[in-house]
Enzyme design. Structure first.
Site, PDB file in Angstrom:
ATOM      1  N   HIS A  28     -46.769   0.109  -1.982  1.00 36.96           N
ATOM      2  CA  HIS A  28     -45.673   0.601  -2.832  1.00 36.96           C
ATOM      3  C   HIS A  28     -45.819   2.108  -3.075  1.00 36.96           C
ATOM      4  CE1 HIS A  28     -46.025  -3.725  -4.327  1.00 36.96           C
ATOM      5  NE2 HIS A  28     -44.782  -3.668  -3.908  1.00 36.96           N
ATOM      6  N   GLY A 140     -40.254  -0.729   2.914  1.00 32.19           N
ATOM      7  CA  GLY A 140     -41.406  -0.861   3.799  1.00 32.19           C
ATOM      8  C   GLY A 140     -41.096  -1.643   5.069  1.00 32.19           C
TER       9      GLY A 140
END
Ligand code: AMP
Length: 279
Positions: A28, A140
């Protein structure tokens, strides 16, 4: 928050957005670092979205570590943390019936094993984009299919946000970082390394004489040998997400497997969009 973000935008500041479900890790934080590089103001959201969980027990067991997350975000230089309640995101008059059209890519791979999952993902990201109105959203590659879904959402809903896909962050041993890894015992963590190992195997094998089917079968065998229960290991076309039929074009190996009672996903680009093999 809308007022503040509106003012920033009016002053010409570029807003970067990182949606998460919390239990933050280096994966993250890498998205936040990318957002900081490309934008002037970074908004991160933490919202464990009930509409994308197809099993109540998975939702209940999802790790929640808000105090630690806040510290990590402060260290990472995140500008604004948005932690809405379920009622904020889905007020009483919210239309839960919306069915997004993804030309079938929502029913493949993850979608085949998690019915309704991507409709829930699209619903929450659409709502968050509407609230935050960012210039760019950072997601991602770890969730490769999710990125394809959001790319399609932005296109079909005619949204002006730019989508940036960031690389997968792994442990030093190769395990793709995931909030769910917190639920793995040390033994399962070790066994789960077979996922990235089998992806590396596929990346090397794609340059050999082995066929795509043979590579997939060998990778499945390796994953099973470690005691994991694979749901799929597929070599796909990275644009259409359909099974690759030839060893050309944009090729990605994607996999999902159960390590005990924890479901893990991982992927690797085997061959990039250009003609040369991916490094
Ligand atoms: P999640 O909190 O699992 O919903 O993930 C929020 C965002 O972080 C998604 O865009 C994920 O793809 C991304 N993400 C999760 N794990 C990783 C990782 N290991 N490397 C890079 N990005 C990740």
């Amino acid at each position: 928050m809308r007022l503040l973000l509106h003012q920033l935008a009016q002053n010409g500041q570029k807003i970067g957005f990182v949606p998460t479900m919390g239990a933050l890790h280096e994966g993250h934080l890498s998205l936040i670092a990318s957002a900081k590089k490309e934008c002037d103001f970074v908004v991160t959201s933490i919202f464990v979205n009930p509409t994308q969980f197809n099993e109540q027990s998975d939702l209940d067991k999802y790790p929640r570590t808000l105090e630690n997350d806040i510290q990590l975000l402060a260290q990472a230089g995140n500008d604004l943390l948005y932690t809405p309640t379920v009622e904020d995101i889905y007020p009483d008059d919210f239309d839960h019936g919306k069915v997004y059209q993804f030309n079938g890519i929502d029913n493949l791979l993850e979608g085949a094993f998690r019915p309704g999952h991507f409709n829930g993902v699209a619903m929450v990201v659409h709502r968050l984009l509407d609230i935050v109105q960012p210039d760019a959203i950072f997601m991602g590659q770890k969730d490769f299919q999710q990125v394809a879904i959001i790319r399609q959402l932005i296109k079909t809903e005619n949204l002006s946000t730019r989508l940036v896909m960031c690389p997968i962050i792994r442990s030093s041993e190769g395990l793709a970082l995931s909030s769910r890894n917190a639920r793995l015992s040390p033994e399962w963590k070790k066994k789960a390394l077979v996922l990235s190992q089998s992806l590396h195997f596929a990346k090397a094998a794609i340059q050999s004489k082995q066929s795509i089917k043979e590579i997939e079968a060998e990778a499945i065998k390796r994953i099973k040998n470690q005691g994991l229960k694979p749901e799929y290991f597929s070599i796909i076309n990275g644009l259409t997400l359909q099974d690759a039929t030839r060893k050309s074009g944009f090729l990605v190996a994607v996999t999902a497997a159960w390590a005990g009672d924890v479901r893990l996903i991982d992927n690797m680009i085997l061959r990039d969009k250009s003609d040369s093999y991916a490094k």
